[in-house]
Scaffold this active site. Structure first.
Site, mmCIF file in Angstrom:
data_model
loop_
_atom_site.group_PDB
_atom_site.id
_atom_site.type_symbol
_atom_site.label_atom_id
_atom_site.label_comp_id
_atom_site.label_asym_id
_atom_site.label_seq_id
_atom_site.Cartn_x
_atom_site.Cartn_y
_atom_site.Cartn_z
ATOM 1 N N GLY A 171 0.736 -1.342 -0.027
ATOM 2 C CA GLY A 171 -0.208 0.070 0.044
ATOM 3 C C GLY A 171 0.822 1.252 0.182
ATOM 4 N N GLY A 179 -0.593 4.510 0.640
ATOM 5 C CA GLY A 179 -1.225 5.634 1.149
ATOM 6 C C GLY A 179 -0.350 6.401 2.072
ATOM 7 C CG LEU A 180 -1.336 9.847 3.990
ATOM 8 C CD1 LEU A 180 -2.355 10.888 4.985
ATOM 9 C CD2 LEU A 180 -0.249 10.964 3.331
ATOM 10 C CB SER A 208 -14.125 18.692 3.894
ATOM 11 O OG SER A 208 -13.637 18.694 5.162
ATOM 12 N NE ARG A 241 -15.170 12.940 10.713
ATOM 13 C CZ ARG A 241 -14.152 12.603 9.873
ATOM 14 N NH1 ARG A 241 -13.763 11.224 9.720
ATOM 15 N NH2 ARG A 241 -13.465 13.477 9.296
ATOM 16 C CG HIS A 288 -15.241 8.611 5.839
ATOM 17 N ND1 HIS A 288 -15.003 8.831 4.638
ATOM 18 C CD2 HIS A 288 -14.772 9.315 6.666
ATOM 19 C CE1 HIS A 288 -13.957 9.943 4.695
ATOM 20 N NE2 HIS A 288 -13.618 9.910 5.997
ATOM 21 C CD GLU A 319 -9.520 3.224 6.883
ATOM 22 O OE1 GLU A 319 -8.947 3.700 5.710
ATOM 23 O OE2 GLU A 319 -10.620 3.056 6.864
ATOM 24 N NE ARG A 335 -10.407 8.222 10.783
ATOM 25 C CZ ARG A 335 -10.876 9.052 10.128
ATOM 26 N NH1 ARG A 335 -10.362 10.183 10.631
ATOM 27 N NH2 ARG A 335 -11.526 9.263 8.933
ATOM 28 C CG LEU A 366 -5.322 12.923 6.715
ATOM 29 C CD1 LEU A 366 -5.117 14.395 6.013
ATOM 30 C CD2 LEU A 366 -5.093 12.044 5.549
#
Ligand code: FES
Lengths: 247, 642
Positions: free
Chosen positions: B41, B43-44, B285, B338, B409, B433, B443, B449
């Protein structure tokens, strides 16, 4: 909506490709362009045919994966969006839509509408970075950056690396892509230090990889889904000249 | 015998990470060159880890499913990244970020991990700035911040609405630099389909080229899973189309236990579903909640007239609007976490106040902010998000409020890891993740990030050394070992079997069915009954899949249908485990809401006495518990009201 789709089919990099025509019906104007292709593919599978392969991932205009030439326009007829953000309401019932892959010597077709854009990675590997390792860097606020500079850097950094600029340029030049990265970094004190070296290395790699040269037609700017301005090319040229003068 | 040793350090929280770093082993530069690491992977988490490991001198191979590492789904994160820099002088601190994260996660995360995360968040910002990430600035040239849900301070750093993109481009640039230096070899368009375990240790992977279909063996001294979350089990989610749970699930099948699979984040502000042809959902966002106010009409009559198109939202008088978050949670208002915001939207829509034709939407209104700040300020802050919204919905949010609804999400659950981020398989690590460790049951915004980069830049590069120090005598892994042959054979057989079904349903059709089962039964509201139903229905669908799926084309070519079929086969197993986990957890916490367990005013009702543990599932489907101890924080019911 009822549509006729003329789609480029090509079995592999060396195979000879050609257009095939498909009819599709029952498309809602609120459907996105790629969802329309999903529906087509689903129909094709049920009909015992091979689905059309195309690149896509985020479907929100940020990953840069989607890459279709639609009716002669990179990312289709709407402005400042990617193909995945295009919606069928931009077309009319009964339209014929022509769909092709990016056409460029530096982006060979892999299959159908998918092209190989690794040349972009290679250009960035030549110098599209600031040479710092992880750790041992100063506090983030130790070097102030003028707001306007940060904004301009961000304007250029919005590039998603989709390749629409190359695909649209009659010379197949990657100048806008290279300029966006060079300019974004050159606008910040952290990136400025290596600016001319970076410009020189990236341009040299671009030339090696079979991209054409820039003759300032400005077609790239018009095709860019992120509205990246060709003024960045001027900055790239300045940095490039500086490097040349040092030689 | 249980394998769950979390290796949590002891002593005062603020000193644990430093003490731990001092205690773990390091590998000398000469020995690093002899050691191979595979990262899955880009990603970040994956990109930052691979770059940092490459800089340290390890031989790194990095794999991604896209045509370029830059396209990993971290790129789509919009809002920002948290760090307790306290640049705003608003009394922020590492402790406060730690506290907010534990509380936001509804007391289901480890104190030690979260404290470390809060600590290393500050150097992340420094690192990104040094890489040339164009964060938003104030006129004086210093970094700007904004607020995110679950916090009362401004600690979120951002780059317009493209923070994930800019951070990922920073990590990708660092990665490119290492590729150029020859320390990292990059394998784009490759998917990991299995792991190779030799003498109990992770020794490599089986990968499939998505261009040629070739199945390849790759050996290494350690493997890092950074493949993201499994939100696409729901079919419709904000995840990218190709995001999937297979790299993590295959690790699970090889003995890496899975933690809290039922903890799923439903994000409150997404563009509502428009019809049955939809392929994915788009997030708006959380940063919009800084200036946007969420409401539905007070009177059901207005709702009816809205749906019939007889009135516009702007015609509903101020006193006839129910700003229900401000009403229910005066202290945090529109910036509640959230899970709370999502549930509140569902509550209003279930009560019949949904504002669009499907009844599944609420307003996110910028009218007040535009009046206060002017349209230009709003454009500067959110211009690209507003444009995105308009392109999708054909409605202009500068003049009409946005319509939003919750959508899947992020997944807080993931591979269980110890404090070193190692799974229950020695030498197999999970970061970002893909692991479970930092967000508990919910979260906070702008923390994904933070965690991806914390793991990749500042945690894994240290902790992996502790394991690799013991591997310096191990030669490069021989991929002709029988374990590689066995794993490869299993992969090839699975692929052949999928092609040979030749059924009647396409992969997408079956995936939509799974998504429907999951959303209805394992979504925002779960009950014993719905979960039992889901377990049964997912099992039946799995059987249907293997009997009736149609995978066209062949293996030896680019064929997205076989890719999707392989991923769906894994989702059909993972979905069941999610339901089992949710059924086991007889409480409500964070994103896990069991209707049987709620307070009188509809808030999540935790049961700390019985469920203050991480639910860890072994590869036989047996449950193990890791007890959570709260020593620094007094565990309490979350309160966002006062
Ligand atoms: S699919 Fe990501 S930009 Fe279009």
């Amino acid at each position: 909506m009822k549509l006729k789709l003329k789609i480029w089919r090509q079995a592999g990099p060396k195979a000879k490709g050609g257009f095939e025509t498909y009819d599709i019906d029952g498309i809602s104007p609120d459907t996105s362009f790629l969802e329309m292709l999903d529906i087509l593919n689903n129909n094709l599978i049920h009909a015992g045919k091979e689905p059309v392969v195309f690149d896509h991932d985020c479907r929100e205009g940020i990953c840069g994966a989607c890459s279709l030439h639609i009716n002669g326009y990179a990312h289709g007829p709407d402005s400042e969006i990617t193909t995945c953000q295009l919606h069928m309401r931009k077309f009319r019932d009964g339209d014929t839509i022509t769909i092709e892959p990016w056409r460029s010597a530096a982006f060979p077709v892999v299959k159908d509408l998918v092209v190989d854009r690794q040349a972009f990675d290679k250009i960035l590997q030549a110098g599209g970075f600031v040479s710092v390792n992880t750790g041992g860097v100063p506090d983030a606020n130790s070097i102030p950056v003028a707001k306007d500079d940060a904004e301009e850097s961000m304007d250029a950094a919005a590039c998603i690396g989709c390749g629409a600029c190359v695909a649209t340029c009659k010379n197949g030049s990657a100048m806008l892509f290279v300029a966006a990265r060079v300019s974004s970094l050159a606008k910040l004190p952290q990136g400025k230090i290596e600016a001319s070296r970076r410009a020189k290395a990236m341009v040299a790699r671009m030339d090696e990889l079979g991209f054409g040269s820039c003759t300032n037609t400005q077609a790239c700017e018009a095709a860019c889904p992120k509205g990246i301005s060709i003024t960045h090319i001027a900055r790239l040229n300045r940095e490039f000249l500086k490097a040349k003068l040092k030689d | 015998m249980t394998k769950l040793d979390s290796k949590l350090p002891h002593g005062p929280l603020a000193e644990q990470w430093n003490t731990h770093k001092a205690d773990i082993k390091v590998v000398s530069p000469a020995n690093k060159r002899k050691l191979d690491v595979i990262v899955i992977g880009t990603g970040l988490g994956g990109a930052s880890a691979a770059a940092s490991l490459g800089e340290l001198g390890y031989n790194v191979k990095i794999f991604c499913i896209n045509d370029s590492p830059r396209r990993a789904h971290s790129i789509a994160a919009q809002g920002g990244i948290n760090a307790a820099k306290n640049y705003q002088n608003d009394n922020d601190s590492v402790y406060r970020l730690f506290y907010d994260t534990i509380k936001g996660g509804d007391y289901r995360a480890r104190e030690s991990n979260v404290y470390r995360l809060a600590e290393v968040a500050n150097p992340i910002i420094d690192q990104c700035v040094a890489q040339g990430v164009p964060f938003a600035r104030e006129y004086g040239g210093l970094l700007d911040n904004r607020s995110f849900g679950g916090a009362q301070v401004s600690r979120t750093f951002y780059a317009r609405g493209q923070t994930g993109q800019q951070l990922l481009l920073g990590a990708y640039a660092a990665l490119n630099r290492q590729v150029a230096a020859g320390n990292v070899k990059s394998y784009p368009r490759h998917e990991i389909l299995d792991y190779v375990i030799i003498d109990g240790k992770a020794r490599g992977v089986i990968a499939r080229s998505l261009v040629t279909g070739a199945v390849e063996r790759h050996g290494s001294h350690a493997v890092v899973v950074a493949s993201g979350g499994y939100g696409n089990v729901f079919f419709l989610s904000t995840n990218a189309m190709n995001s999937n749970g297979s790299a993590a699930w295959r690790a699970y099948k090889r003995g890496a236990w899975f933690a809290n699979p039922c903890f799923t984040q439903i994000h409150p502000t997404c563009i509502p579903v428009h019809g049955t042809q939809q392929s994915k959902l788009t997030l708006m966002s959380e940063s919009l909640r800084n200036d946007g106010r969420i409401w539905v009409p007070k009177n059901i009559e207005d709702v009816r007239r809205l749906r019939e198109g007889k009135i516009r939202p702007s015609q509903i008088a101020e006193e006839d609007r129910d700003y229900y978050l401000e009403r229910r949670y005066p202290a945090f208002g529109n910036l509640v976490p959230r899970d709370v915001a999502s549930r509140a939207a569902k509550e209003r829509c279930d009560a019949g106040y949904g504002v669009n034709d499907t009844g599944l939407a609420v307003f996110l209104d910028f009218g007040t902010a535009i009046n206060r700040l002017g349209i230009d300020v709003i454009r500067e802050r959110y211009g690209n998000l507003f444009q995105m919204y308009e392109k999708i919905t054909d409605s202009d949010p500068y003049h009409e409020p946005m319509m939003i609804y919750p959508a899947v999400h992020y997944t807080m659950g993931g591979l269980w890891v110890d404090y070193n981020l190692m799974t229950t398989v020695p030498g197999l690590y999970a970061i970002g993740e893909a692991n479970f460790s930092d967000h508990g049951a919910n979260r906070l915004g702008a923390s994904a990030l933070m965690q991806g980069l914390a793991d990749g830049y500042f945690i894994l590069p240290y902790t992996i050394g502790d394991y690799l120090a013991k591997e310096i005598q191990t030669a490069h892994i021989d991929t002709s070992a029988p374990e590689f042959a066995e794993a490869e054979r299993a992969v090839v057989e699975r692929i052949d079997r999928l092609f040979s079904v030749r059924g009647k349903q396409t992969v997408d059709e079956l995936h939509k069915k799974l998504g429907h089962i999951m959303w209805e039964n394992v979504g925002m509201a779960r009950s014993r009954e719905s979960l039992e139903r889901a377990i049964e229905e997912v099992a039946a669908l799995r059987e249907e899949f293997w009997r009736d799926v149609r995978v066209p084309g062949g293996n030896w070519e680019m064929n997205p249908e076989i890719e999707k079929a392989l991923r769906l086969a894994d989702f059909l197993e993972l979905g069941e485990l999610m339901a089992r986990d949710a059924l086991n957890r007889n409480e409500s916490c964070g994103g896990h809401f069991r209707v049987e367990y709620q307070t009188e005013d509809g808030e999540a009702l935790r049961d700390d006495q019985h469920y203050a543990y991480v639910a860890v599932w072994d590869d036989d489907g047996k449950l193990h518990k890791e007890q959570l101890n709260f020593e620094s924080i007094k565990i309490a019911q979350r309160n966002y009201k006062e």
